[in-house]
Write an enzyme that holds these catalytic residues in place. Sequence first.
Site, mmCIF file in Angstrom:
data_model
loop_
_atom_site.group_PDB
_atom_site.id
_atom_site.type_symbol
_atom_site.label_atom_id
_atom_site.label_comp_id
_atom_site.label_asym_id
_atom_site.label_seq_id
_atom_site.Cartn_x
_atom_site.Cartn_y
_atom_site.Cartn_z
ATOM 1 C CG ASP A 83 -1.953 1.081 1.234
ATOM 2 O OD1 ASP A 83 -2.313 1.543 0.139
ATOM 3 O OD2 ASP A 83 -2.417 1.455 2.332
ATOM 4 C CD GLU A 135 -3.296 8.282 -5.085
ATOM 5 O OE1 GLU A 135 -3.671 9.347 -4.568
ATOM 6 O OE2 GLU A 135 -2.920 7.293 -4.413
ATOM 7 C CG HIS A 184 -5.176 8.588 2.881
ATOM 8 N ND1 HIS A 184 -5.351 7.268 2.574
ATOM 9 C CD2 HIS A 184 -4.576 9.151 1.797
ATOM 10 C CE1 HIS A 184 -4.885 7.026 1.363
ATOM 11 N NE2 HIS A 184 -4.397 8.148 0.866
ATOM 12 N N GLY A 185 -7.462 8.719 6.658
ATOM 13 C CA GLY A 185 -7.661 9.014 8.070
ATOM 14 C C GLY A 185 -9.121 8.997 8.505
ATOM 15 C CE LYS A 188 -12.187 7.778 5.561
ATOM 16 N NZ LYS A 188 -10.757 7.706 5.237
ATOM 17 C CG HIS A 215 -6.160 4.757 -2.216
ATOM 18 N ND1 HIS A 215 -4.940 4.499 -1.623
ATOM 19 C CD2 HIS A 215 -6.167 4.036 -3.359
ATOM 20 C CE1 HIS A 215 -4.250 3.667 -2.376
ATOM 21 N NE2 HIS A 215 -4.973 3.368 -3.452
ATOM 22 N N GLY A 216 -8.905 5.768 0.923
ATOM 23 C CA GLY A 216 -9.565 6.585 1.942
ATOM 24 C C GLY A 216 -11.043 6.270 2.067
ATOM 25 C CB THR A 261 -9.765 4.798 9.189
ATOM 26 O OG1 THR A 261 -8.680 5.590 8.685
ATOM 27 C CG2 THR A 261 -10.381 5.522 10.375
#
Length: 316
Positions: A83, A135, A184-185, A188, A215-216, A261
């Site tokens: 990743d 990406e 991410h995280g 958001k 992603h995310g 997450t």
Amino acid sequence: MALVSTKKMFQMAYKNGYAIGAFNVNNLEITQGIMAAVKEEKAPVILQISKGAREYAGISYLRAIIDVAVKENPDIPVCMHLDHGDTFELCKQCVDDGYTSVMIDASHFPFEENVRLTRKVVEYAHARGVAVEAELGQLGGIEEHVVGISADDVFKHLTDPNQVVEFVEKTGCDSLAIACGTSHGAYKFKSEPKLAFDVIEAVGKKLPGFPLVMHGASSVLPEFKELINKYGGKMPDAMGVPESAISRAAKMAVCKVNIDTDLRMATTASIRRVFAEKPGEFDPRKYLGAAREAIKDMVKHKLSVLGCAGKATECS
């Protein structure tokens, strides 16, 4: 069944309108929880290892854990994926270490440099039978070594559909992570969550049959957020991607959905609860076992959201 590439997984996911769950692993309990879920639900799975996970646990330990997971679940297609690889050297090392898929994230570079670095990784990986994710566009948020743009600027850095054909043709990548409004995280969004479905649709039309990656995509499930805050945590403003949006994207061209997450929150909520309700508990097996069970239940739910439950056989 040995470790597999993402190639057939993505072919079947695209054809039949679902997405494969890509879950980040850092230790034994997280891996066991994920594998227990996919076994019960008969789902294919991508086990992702980040740069941070390699630094925390070491590739030898993680590889050994994953090897056991594959051996004990011979009917489950399992891909081991890097990743957010940020250098050619890291991607090369992972290919040499036996990963069956790697991601090179050069999205923070100008277009031509992104193409150059991605192509270099593709040439090395493809010669050894390893798939490559790239990406284009930039996500927001911060997670481990991945520092994105400000959440306020996410919609200013979406993937440009007019660049995707050139990028894929020049790089030869096997799948493409696109910026479609996620971050991410655990934080958001600052207001009502929304995704750029017009971008997903436009990119899908430009690249028919080509697998896209989200992603995310953790949802920051309310039950875990509430437990964390109830038992001493401070995550009042955490907000994730609505699961309805993820299901919608999975029916489009999105064939891989990254989830990290939600794993962390399931783990943290469970451990906090054990510590609060049983303050005398000091046996790690008791609270790590609770976390493992919470992960299993959460992943089973996610497999349903993604639509990949019951798809192990067709992805084999």
